[in-house]
Design a protein around this motif. Sequence first.
Motif, PDB file in Angstrom:
ATOM      1  N   LYS A 354     -20.647   9.627 129.675  1.00 19.85           N
ATOM      2  CA  LYS A 354     -22.022  10.082 129.511  1.00 19.85           C
ATOM      3  C   LYS A 354     -22.701   9.007 128.675  1.00 19.85           C
ATOM      4  O   LYS A 354     -22.594   9.005 127.454  1.00 19.85           O
ATOM      5  CB  LYS A 354     -22.028  11.432 128.797  1.00 19.85           C
ATOM      6  N   HIS A 355     -23.302   8.040 129.357  1.00 20.40           N
ATOM      7  CA  HIS A 355     -23.936   6.960 128.604  1.00 20.40           C
ATOM      8  C   HIS A 355     -25.057   7.549 127.757  1.00 20.40           C
ATOM      9  O   HIS A 355     -25.880   8.305 128.250  1.00 20.40           O
ATOM     10  CB  HIS A 355     -24.507   5.916 129.561  1.00 20.40           C
ATOM     11  N   ASN A 356     -25.047   7.194 126.484  1.00 20.48           N
ATOM     12  CA  ASN A 356     -26.109   7.649 125.587  1.00 20.48           C
ATOM     13  C   ASN A 356     -27.035   6.477 125.274  1.00 20.48           C
ATOM     14  O   ASN A 356     -26.704   5.609 124.473  1.00 20.48           O
ATOM     15  CB  ASN A 356     -25.510   8.193 124.280  1.00 20.48           C
ATOM     16  N   ASN A 357     -28.186   6.433 125.949  1.00 17.99           N
ATOM     17  CA  ASN A 357     -29.178   5.391 125.669  1.00 17.99           C
ATOM     18  C   ASN A 357     -29.947   5.828 124.432  1.00 17.99           C
ATOM     19  O   ASN A 357     -30.585   6.878 124.429  1.00 17.99           O
ATOM     20  CB  ASN A 357     -30.122   5.231 126.858  1.00 17.99           C
ATOM     21  N   TRP A 358     -29.868   4.984 123.404  1.00 19.44           N
ATOM     22  CA  TRP A 358     -30.387   5.391 122.090  1.00 19.44           C
ATOM     23  C   TRP A 358     -31.399   4.377 121.575  1.00 19.44           C
ATOM     24  O   TRP A 358     -31.185   3.171 121.705  1.00 19.44           O
ATOM     25  CB  TRP A 358     -29.188   5.489 121.140  1.00 19.44           C
ATOM     26  N   PHE A 482     -30.077   0.610 122.796  1.00 19.00           N
ATOM     27  CA  PHE A 482     -28.643   0.378 122.912  1.00 19.00           C
ATOM     28  C   PHE A 482     -28.069   1.503 123.760  1.00 19.00           C
ATOM     29  O   PHE A 482     -28.512   2.647 123.693  1.00 19.00           O
ATOM     30  CB  PHE A 482     -27.969   0.378 121.543  1.00 19.00           C
ATOM     31  N   GLU A 483     -27.074   1.144 124.537  1.00 24.16           N
ATOM     32  CA  GLU A 483     -26.454   2.138 125.400  1.00 24.16           C
ATOM     33  C   GLU A 483     -25.020   2.360 124.927  1.00 24.16           C
ATOM     34  O   GLU A 483     -24.177   1.477 125.058  1.00 24.16           O
ATOM     35  CB  GLU A 483     -26.484   1.609 126.848  1.00 24.16           C
ATOM     36  N   PHE A 484     -24.782   3.534 124.371  1.00 25.47           N
ATOM     37  CA  PHE A 484     -23.446   3.877 123.874  1.00 25.47           C
ATOM     38  C   PHE A 484     -22.700   4.477 125.068  1.00 25.47           C
ATOM     39  O   PHE A 484     -22.970   5.601 125.474  1.00 25.47           O
ATOM     40  CB  PHE A 484     -23.597   4.879 122.730  1.00 25.47           C
TER      41      PHE A 484
HETATM   42 MG    MG Z   1     -26.505   3.309 131.980  1.00 24.32          MG
END
Ligand code: MG
Length: 740
Positions: A354-358, A482-484
């Motif tokens: 679950k990419h977390n774009n932050w 940033f994409e975690f």
């Molecule tokens: Mg992504």
Amino acid sequence: MLLQNVFLKINITMSKLRFDVVRDAFNKKPVKPTMPKGRPADYFAMNVFNREKMFKYLSSDIYAKLIDVIDNGASLDVSIADGVAEGMKRWAIENGATHYTHWFHPLTETTAEKHDAFVEHDGKGGVIEKFSGKLLVQQEPDASSFPNGGIRSTFEARGYSAWDPTSPAFLIGDTLCVPTIFISYTGEALDYKAPLLKAIRAVDKAATDVCHYFDKSVKKVNTYLGWEQEYFLVDEDMALARPDLQMTGRTLMGHDSAKNQQLDDHYFGSIPERVAAFMTDLEVEALKLGIPAKTCHNEVAPNQFELAPIYEECNLAVDHNMIIMSLMKVVARKHGFIVLLHEKPFKGVNGSGKHNNWSLGTDNGTLLMAPGKTDKENLRFITFVVNTLAAIYRHNGLLKASIMSATNAHRLGANEAPPAIISSFLGSQLSSVLDHMETTDDVVKILSKRELRLNIPQIPELLIDNTDRNRTSPFAFTGNRFEFRAVGSEANCASAMIALNAAMAEQLVIFKNEVDALIEGGATKENALVKVLRKYIKYSKPIRFDGNGYSDEWKAEAALRGLDCESSAPVVFDRYLDKASIEMFAKTEVMSETELKARNEIKWEMYTKKVQIEARVLGDLALNHIVPTAMKYQSSLLDNIIKMETVLGKEEGDRYSAENIATVKEIATHVSEIKRMVNAMVECRKVANRITIEREKAIAYHDTVAPMLEAIRVHVDKLELIVDNELWTLPKYRELLFIC
Ligand code: MG
Ligand code: ADP
């Protein structure tokens, strides 16, 4: 003779069961999606008590006060609660609600709710529909059976849920759901939302202060989160025939199918009809709940898909992700699917994340991690990027702990997912800017009072360059955020967001103190900023890595750089109790040491229970499904061998039966190994279960029980290749993954 017939009959029914299920799945037609009237803009948020409805259903005075709480973090004036509750109730009842619930995120990775009807006695023998401010603001769910890590002992099981006015109430079916935090009577958080709200507040305050170096008018900094949810769909009837999927959410056995994802023909491929219908329904339901669903597509593995909405304020985005995960399960059933949110449901094909774009953004609309047009804006951009790097470097072990779980452990470190090492990809352009700043002395040139020149390479306004993307990085810069990527598909995003925002808040405070000290000592603001930035560019260098995160060289290199390379989940959890973590959470007022300790107890306990359940299910399946099936086939081979001898004589018969005899022996080997190891696994569990310290017990499960699951599976999977397909009862990978 009679017995033989009975066996034959059972064989037919058993094997027929699998074939029927598979054929039925194959023949299923798409279920027509239910479309509401109008266009998406017409039904968007129709089931949410949003501003538009607040405006309509609340008095202007109460509306203004509530908006002040939501937008400006003003403290909640309890006197408005009755008015808000009344308005909410009126709206909900007009839209078919009969019940209400406090909706919260206990530490279980799902949500909890307890439904109460609006009805109350009216004192005249009838009932009225009632929802008071008191019921809106606070409730006492009988919470003894939610995990609490020892904070509440069961005999004083009081905990309460308290209204979170920053996330709007919503309607699901006939129930008004009020988002709430869940805390103990002594004030400790028993959920994800309470510390998340605190972390968001901490980073707001710290980032607003730092923003004032660049723009005095900033009043608030918002945290944004855009999640991308990956998942698998499996036909419901086939899933029902797999007790491992039912009980654990993943397959504990199953041989690779000949074709899986090697042709790359699923990613962004055309969406199967039944799935497309499911996605349409899901999207409509999401939009009705105010979730701005935007992207749906096939993912890399067969039967793997993704849903991503447009990013939102972090607390709301987390709630929306929790809603989506439950919604998916319900909508999937309507379409005859089971949705798998487990991080690694199938061996040998990609798992789900679950990419977390932050990102952070100001109240006046500036994204702080996006390059700007002027040198001043770029200095602000670099300030936030460098502080992010410093924060995640200092707490890289903790960040890994924040995304670690028994289920995500299967994905991390495997050859298709972020490794169990946190590093950050910046891309060549941004890296060269930081390298230049680190090594060049005259970075700042002040041309006049108003104009500043940064002696750094040009930063293009649009850094989003797809060719420069690195999919192997767990924490990648992607142009304005940033994409975690290491977050698990099943996880509550809040866990990662709490750690990240709190670490960032701490770092921004440290940074500001250092800059202010230099300014007090006579430095210009720009020189002070650049000087401290250079310090943190140097400091955070070990976390920067643009190469292949999957390679073995990186693992060796990361260890040399001193990054946290631990991969045992229960040991990774220790990072929450490191001195640096305890201090950071205390300084930012996000969590106390008591809370951290209690939460770790829960993490260890959860880990143990998950592995324990898997071990039980595998033991049962192996002994009661696999071994009997294998022996049945073995008996039929033996029967054939004997008949060959009878007809052809021993010598000739055995000559023709040589392969079969070898197979009989092979089956015997696998069967006896399975039996031996299942017994050994039970013994390992017994030993582990006697351990009373949760951490030690989890480690014992990790070190002794979990590896046996893999070892047993090897033999089961071999048998799947050997045994007559007609006898095999469990749907195979080639069926589970390719029919929908
Ligand atoms: Mg992504
Ligand atoms: P990809 O699959 O290429 O990573 P997607 O477009 O599928 O990208 O998803 C990107 C996610 O990031 C979306 O949810 C999007 O809204 C979100 N996003 C875009 N900009 C930001 C930002 N500044 N902060 C947080 N999330 C963002």
